[in-house]
Motif scaffolding. Structure first.
Motif, short mmCIF file in Angstrom:
data_model
loop_
_atom_site.label_atom_id
_atom_site.label_comp_id
_atom_site.label_asym_id
_atom_site.label_seq_id
_atom_site.Cartn_x
_atom_site.Cartn_y
_atom_site.Cartn_z
N THR A 146 0.83 -1.20 0.00
CA THR A 146 0.00 0.00 0.00
C THR A 146 0.87 1.25 0.00
O THR A 146 0.59 2.23 -0.72
N TYR A 147 1.93 1.24 0.80
CA TYR A 147 2.85 2.39 0.83
C TYR A 147 3.60 2.53 -0.49
O TYR A 147 3.76 3.63 -1.02
N GLU A 148 4.02 1.41 -1.05
CA GLU A 148 4.74 1.47 -2.33
C GLU A 148 3.83 2.00 -3.43
O GLU A 148 4.30 2.69 -4.35
N ASN A 149 2.52 1.74 -3.35
CA ASN A 149 1.58 2.20 -4.36
C ASN A 149 1.18 3.67 -4.22
O ASN A 149 0.39 4.18 -5.01
N GLY B 102 9.48 -0.19 1.09
CA GLY B 102 8.23 0.12 0.41
C GLY B 102 8.07 1.59 0.12
O GLY B 102 7.27 1.98 -0.73
N CYS B 103 8.84 2.43 0.86
CA CYS B 103 8.85 3.87 0.56
C CYS B 103 9.74 4.11 -0.66
O CYS B 103 10.54 3.27 -1.05
N HIS B 104 9.61 5.30 -1.24
CA HIS B 104 10.29 5.56 -2.51
C HIS B 104 11.70 6.11 -2.34
O HIS B 104 12.53 5.97 -3.24
N TYR B 105 11.95 6.72 -1.19
CA TYR B 105 13.27 7.28 -0.89
C TYR B 105 13.56 7.02 0.59
O TYR B 105 12.64 6.94 1.41
N ARG B 106 14.87 6.95 0.92
CA ARG B 106 15.27 6.66 2.30
C ARG B 106 16.43 7.54 2.72
O ARG B 106 17.47 7.59 2.05
N VAL B 107 16.24 8.23 3.85
CA VAL B 107 17.29 9.02 4.47
C VAL B 107 17.49 8.48 5.87
O VAL B 107 16.55 8.04 6.53
#
Length: 697
Positions: A83-86, A109-114
């Motif tokens: 759901t998060y990836e979508n 599942g998120c689009h970017y990571r910090v």
């Protein structure tokens, strides 16, 4: 909206915040709250980018252990991650502390990571006999490639932020300490630059470059040695391979099938028991949480040999200064030189920087005088197993050390009360039994004497945690918990060889069960002289100790690996045991001396006699209160003796075999073989009569 997950907006960044102390675990409430917060963010027309961040000391640290073993309520974790990836809006995960298991899968599942520089990520499910079941085996290799994904997932080890950045798992590492500020800054940058949604499942470069390679077969070959006998690491490889051979949706389906196979494996139950037992063992029966703990800011160690040097390294590794006292300068210089060599080897392998090497060595001071112990908070004696020597040492320490200094012995077998009787402060005397090599082995078997104070008990358990050991508090008897059981197994292994088995046959049965090495290879590693001295000490004390062909090896200076010959022989630069015809001749000669007729012995008999005798002895240990719980015994054997964690420890294993089966065999061997070791424990008989297990105690 869930109370544990909230949605707010700062400028044009929608902020989804998880606040579920202590570790923001993915409970049902958190999962539901994350879905609701995401929906709110999607509907917020002012939010151009969404940020997932956590309050407290960590990002999502994995599943909620309170839900282990229960059916997962919807939304499931895989559904949540999907759901998060979508999400139609770019989603940024801001990581601090640890992002582990399902937490990392959420971040993937998120689009970017910090992440903050201090953060760590990992997929440790393999340590519970499982594999990542919410897309971890499918998404991670799309960022790292096959080799690194295989290493990370099958080891379950953590990866630091800088390394994760280099591997492509993270997009940005922030050197600050405010994770929300770092997340907002990066999210704003994405909004300003108009960066698009970037779903990990759609990344193809790493998949294309490794597809069709032999990396998976090569890795399985390595695992055959590293994870021999284990189930889940190989299923992890199968799942990761599916990421390269199947479309994403089919790979996810394959991951779920393999996850279910792991769930159904008895190894999963054993590893989960091990996981919880390690955490439970720190809760000592009868010891209040409010018990005062003494400060330990300096440590003295007597003996610069292998054990003393290894113990010293444990304290230097966590910044505690150490004074090592030896009798002669030559022995002291040799010991300090070995410590430096050990640290230098770690630096060569990239585990330490040269500055860290120098910093740790600077914390270790050598001395030839006990007077230098006047102001230390803890002294650990690490000399050879001789009661007279130890009592002489403790009398000196009593006269020199300040009031409140804890006086500890690293003895592996001797009576703590008798050692303490040499002092005027037996309440400050305790056993701290480290396992060799002390700078590597995780177990610290803390031994309470009859007069050891609660304050000292609490302190040595706290010290174990401080130096990153698994501390277990046990009672005082010959051999305590671990070695008392080991001596029973060792004696039975010796008897089996006397009766016709070979040392290598006995060892193979034990390694097939999952031990890293067998009884006789372990004797060679520890040193044949160690057991020889213990037997001689017992003989000198008037005990009836049967003669042994191992005594003949010690008398011929076949002391094991350190002399390149023991029960086995060893080639230069190798620790692999090689059967030795000379030992066969010694054994055969011993049989003739003792008038023992050799016979054929089956592997099943070896398994029963080596393992069931331990279980029976462990039941007696529980009866006597030497161990408070069966799980304490399991932890001692997993972390001190290499009992396979996937079997849960000897007591958990015994429950799985069936206590009725074990009791019947014990009674049979008591009739056939005789001896106190085979007299059935009353507790074992009672549990069988009541239809209960050790785990029910």
């Amino acid at each position: 909206m869930s109370e544990v997950v909230t949605y707010s907006r700062e400028g044009n960044v929608g902020v989804i915040t998880v606040n579920y102390p202590p570790v923001n675990a993915l409970s049902h409430a958190v999962r539901s709250g994350l879905i609701a917060a995401l929906e709110q963010g999607q509907e917020d027309s002012e939010a151009k980018v969404l940020l997932l961040v956590c309050e407290g000391r960590t990002f999502i640290a994995g599943a909620d252990i309170r839900e282990f073993g229960k059916p997962m309520q919807k939304p499931g974790l895989a559904e949540l991650v999907e759901t998060y990836e979508n999400s139609e809006k770019p989603l940024v995960a801001a990581i601090h502390g640890t992002a582990l298991g399902g937490g990392l899968e959420m971040a993937l599942g998120c689009h970017y990571r910090v992440a903050l520089n201090s953060a760590k990520i990992g997929l440790p499910e393999v340590k519970l006999g499982l594999l990542p079941g919410a897309g971890g085996t499918q998404r991670l290799p799309r960022l790292t490639g096959a080799q690194k994904a295989l290493e990370i997932i099958t080891s379950g080890e953590f990866v630091g932020a800088k390394d994760a950045l280099a591997l492509g798992i993270l997009d940005v590492v922030d050197d600050g300490e405010d994770v929300k500020a770092a997340g907002l800054a990066y999210a704003q940058q994405i909004a300003d630059e108009g960066k698009p949604v970037r779903r990990v499942r759609d990344l193809k470069d790493k998949i294309a470059s490794d597809k069709g390679s032999d990396v998976f077969d090569q890795f399985r070959a390595v695992l055959q040695k590293k994870a021999r006998g284990q189930f889940s690491p190989f299923k992890c490889v199968d799942a990761i391979e599916a990421a390269f051979n199947l479309p994403f949706a089919e790979g996810m389906k394959r991951e779920r099938e393999l996850f279910t196979e792991c769930m159904d494996s008895p190894q999963r139950a054993g590893q989960i028991h091990s996981f919880f037992a390690e955490r439970e063992v720190s809760k000592v029966k009868g010891l209040s949480k409010d018990t005062p703990v003494r400060d330990v800011n300096s440590v003295g160690i007597i003996g610069a040999g292998t054990m003393g040097g290894g113990i010293a390294m444990n304290f230097a590794n966590v910044g505690i200064p150490v004074i090592i006292v030896e009798m002669k300068q030559e022995a002291l210089d040799k010991g300090l030189g070995i410590i430096r060599k050990n640290y230098e080897n770690s630096a060569k392998k990239g585990r330490l920087t040269q500055q860290q090497v120098e910093d740790r060595i600077a914390l270790i001071t050598g001395s030839l005088s006990y007077d230098d112990f006047k102001s230390v908070d803890l002294v650990i004696e690490a000399v050879f197993e001789n009661m007279a020597v130890k009592k002489e040492i403790f009398a000196k320490l009593d006269a020199i050390c300040k009031p409140g200094t804890i006086l500890a012995s690293n003895t592996s077998t001797l009576d703590i009360d008798e050692i303490g009787s040499a002092t005027r402060r037996p309440e400050d005397v305790v056993g701290m039994h480290f396992f060799s090599p002390a700078n590597v082995m995780k177990l610290l078997e803390n031994v309470r004497g009859s007069k050891t104070s609660d304050e000292v008990k609490a302190t040595v358990m706290a010290v174990a945690k401080k130096i990153k050991k698994v501390g277990v508090l046990v009672g005082n008897c010959h051999g305590f918990v671990g070695n008392r059981m080991l001596h029973r197994r060792g004696a039975e292994a010796m008897t089996l060889v006397n009766e016709g088995a070979t040392p290598q046959q006995v060892d193979k049965v034990l390694t097939d069960l999952g031990y890293p090495m067998g009884q006789f290879a372990m004797s060679d590693l520890a040193g044949i002289d160690v057991g020889y001295r213990i037997r001689e000490e017992r003989r000198n004390a008037g005990e009836q100790v049967a003669p042994s062909w191992m005594d003949k090896l010690a008398e011929q200076n076949r002391l094991g690996q350190k002399t390149m010959a023991g029960v086995y022989k060893y080639e230069e630069g190798s620790r692999n045991p090689v059967p030795d015809a000379e030992v066969e001749r010694i054994i055969e000669g011993f049989r003739k001396e003792q008038d023992i007729s050799s016979r054929e012995i089956t592997d099943q008999e070896i398994l029963e006699r080596c393992m069931y005798v331990m279980v029976n002895e462990a039941a007696k240990i529980l009866e006597e209160g030497i161990a408070d719980r069966a799980l304490d015994i399991d932890v001692v054997w997993i972390y001190g003796y290499g009992f396979p964690a996937y079997r849960g420890g000897p007591m958990f294993w015994a429950d799985q075999v069936g206590l009725d089966v074990i009791l019947a065999a014990v009674e049979k061997y008591h009739a056939d073989v005789g001896g106190e070791q085979w007299k059935p424990a009353d507790l074992l008989k009672q549990l069988v009569a009541d239809g209960k297990k050790f785990g029910d105690l």
